[in-house]
Scaffold this active site. Sequence first.
Site, mmCIF file in Angstrom:
data_model
loop_
_atom_site.group_PDB
_atom_site.id
_atom_site.type_symbol
_atom_site.label_atom_id
_atom_site.label_comp_id
_atom_site.label_asym_id
_atom_site.label_seq_id
_atom_site.Cartn_x
_atom_site.Cartn_y
_atom_site.Cartn_z
ATOM 1 N N SER A 143 0.868 -1.183 0.000
ATOM 2 C CA SER A 143 0.000 0.000 0.000
ATOM 3 C C SER A 143 0.896 1.221 0.000
ATOM 4 O O SER A 143 2.079 1.133 0.379
ATOM 5 C CB SER A 143 -0.845 -0.006 1.287
ATOM 6 O OG SER A 143 -1.402 1.268 1.539
ATOM 7 N N TYR A 156 -2.250 -1.073 10.539
ATOM 8 C CA TYR A 156 -2.205 -1.209 9.073
ATOM 9 C C TYR A 156 -0.872 -0.688 8.524
ATOM 10 O O TYR A 156 -0.215 -1.339 7.726
ATOM 11 C CB TYR A 156 -3.377 -0.434 8.460
ATOM 12 C CG TYR A 156 -3.567 -0.631 6.974
ATOM 13 C CD1 TYR A 156 -4.304 -1.707 6.474
ATOM 14 C CD2 TYR A 156 -3.032 0.267 6.052
ATOM 15 C CE1 TYR A 156 -4.490 -1.878 5.114
ATOM 16 C CE2 TYR A 156 -3.216 0.104 4.682
ATOM 17 C CZ TYR A 156 -3.950 -0.973 4.229
ATOM 18 O OH TYR A 156 -4.132 -1.141 2.870
HETATM 19 P P1 NAD Z 1 -11.398 -6.224 -0.090
HETATM 20 O O1 NAD Z 1 -12.003 -6.086 1.272
HETATM 21 O O2 NAD Z 1 -12.265 -6.143 -1.283
HETATM 22 O O3 NAD Z 1 -10.530 -7.557 -0.167
HETATM 23 C C1 NAD Z 1 -9.913 -8.143 0.942
HETATM 24 C C2 NAD Z 1 -9.914 -9.638 0.745
HETATM 25 O O4 NAD Z 1 -9.264 -10.243 1.872
HETATM 26 C C3 NAD Z 1 -11.322 -10.234 0.682
HETATM 27 O O5 NAD Z 1 -11.343 -11.289 -0.264
HETATM 28 C C4 NAD Z 1 -11.522 -10.785 2.083
HETATM 29 O O6 NAD Z 1 -12.461 -11.845 2.167
HETATM 30 C C5 NAD Z 1 -10.119 -11.261 2.378
HETATM 31 N N1 NAD Z 1 -9.847 -11.501 3.786
HETATM 32 C C6 NAD Z 1 -10.053 -10.694 4.855
HETATM 33 N N2 NAD Z 1 -9.696 -11.329 5.987
HETATM 34 C C7 NAD Z 1 -9.247 -12.566 5.615
HETATM 35 C C8 NAD Z 1 -8.759 -13.689 6.352
HETATM 36 N N3 NAD Z 1 -8.637 -13.691 7.685
HETATM 37 N N4 NAD Z 1 -8.419 -14.792 5.631
HETATM 38 C C9 NAD Z 1 -8.549 -14.829 4.285
HETATM 39 N N5 NAD Z 1 -8.996 -13.797 3.555
HETATM 40 C C10 NAD Z 1 -9.358 -12.687 4.235
HETATM 41 O O7 NAD Z 1 -10.290 -5.073 -0.143
HETATM 42 P P2 NAD Z 1 -9.244 -4.629 -1.278
HETATM 43 O O8 NAD Z 1 -9.302 -3.168 -1.304
HETATM 44 O O9 NAD Z 1 -9.402 -5.391 -2.532
HETATM 45 O O10 NAD Z 1 -7.865 -5.023 -0.547
HETATM 46 C C11 NAD Z 1 -6.978 -6.006 -1.008
HETATM 47 C C12 NAD Z 1 -5.563 -5.651 -0.556
HETATM 48 O O11 NAD Z 1 -5.196 -4.404 -1.136
HETATM 49 C C13 NAD Z 1 -5.397 -5.473 0.962
HETATM 50 O O12 NAD Z 1 -4.163 -6.023 1.370
HETATM 51 C C14 NAD Z 1 -5.387 -3.958 1.124
HETATM 52 O O13 NAD Z 1 -4.678 -3.558 2.276
HETATM 53 C C15 NAD Z 1 -4.678 -3.550 -0.149
HETATM 54 N N6 NAD Z 1 -4.888 -2.155 -0.557
HETATM 55 C C16 NAD Z 1 -6.135 -1.688 -0.857
HETATM 56 C C17 NAD Z 1 -6.294 -0.364 -1.247
HETATM 57 C C18 NAD Z 1 -7.642 0.228 -1.617
HETATM 58 O O14 NAD Z 1 -7.749 1.445 -1.777
HETATM 59 N N7 NAD Z 1 -8.686 -0.569 -1.813
HETATM 60 C C19 NAD Z 1 -5.176 0.477 -1.308
HETATM 61 C C20 NAD Z 1 -3.919 -0.040 -0.990
HETATM 62 C C21 NAD Z 1 -3.794 -1.364 -0.618
#
Ligand code: NAD
Length: 261
Positions: A143, A156
């Site tokens: 991130s 985080y």
């Molecule tokens: P999201 O909530 O859509 O996806 C998260 C995924 O992780 C889901 O499939 C959820 O079921 C799974 N998950 C959560 N807890 C879990 C567990 N204990 N075991 C197995 N799976 C689990 O969110 P996203 O935005 O797609 O995030 C995905 C990654 O991207 C994360 O690591 C997040 O920190 C990172 N990220 C997101 C953003 C953003 O703006 N959306 C920005 C930077 C980084």
Amino acid sequence: MSFKSKTALVTGSTSGIGLAIARAFAAEGANIVINGFGKPEQIETARTAIESDFGVRAHYSAADMSKADQIQAMVKEAEGMFGSVDILVNNAGIQFVSPIEEFPGEKWDQIIAINLSSAFHTMKAAVPGMKARGWGRIINTASAHSLVASPYKSAYVAAKHGIAGLTKTAALELAQHKITVNCISPGYVWTPLVEAQIPDTMKARGLTKEQVIDDVMLKAQPTKEFVTVEQVAALAVFLCSDSASQMTGANLSMDGGWTAQ
Ligand code: NAD
């Protein structure tokens, strides 16, 4: 690019960025292991869509990324089913926002476990097979918060800085095994979760949709545009190509200029 004989395991891929990454590797012919939580019928729809849209095999693992034993079992199961885990994407992640003095200890532990320690456990389980086959690609979804901080996101930010360090260490250890390890550091990505927050924020702060997007969500993102899940997925696919074989230990920002400031 074709990954026809390869298997990609993407943690946290039942929605958002992970699902887009899984679908992008399927589009290149890889068999897929998806993982994460959600409504069983929605997960099954996503799994079967991967198979029917791209003519590959897709397996769903319900492994909880906060549990080392379940992570080991997931990797073993994937290797048993498809013969290998060639591409590992550590993407599962959760967020919690609170001042440090009020931050629940169990939330801290959970975020460190899911956002950081899970990547250690998946690598520990998948690297021996990659070494034996002499090829592997590991991508960690970090991130912008792996490079800079924001208040109230202590766990985080600590986990994301940690995964950037783990990425570098693993890259050095695996450098002579044709296994690369990199992280992608997105800024704000347009996901259903982000979209769903807009109406509440509009109401709570008395703002228009444009004000919420520009002044609240994208305050730190100079382009004032969201990253798309497809853009993150395209970078992940590129990192697995031969053209990227000399890229390892890198932390690749895709953040609309956020961390240039
Ligand atoms: P999201 O909530 O859509 O996806 C998260 C995924 O992780 C889901 O499939 C959820 O079921 C799974 N998950 C959560 N807890 C879990 C567990 N204990 N075991 C197995 N799976 C689990 O969110 P996203 O935005 O797609 O995030 C995905 C990654 O991207 C994360 O690591 C997040 O920190 C990172 N990220 C997101 C953003 C953003 O703006 N959306 C920005 C930077 C980084």
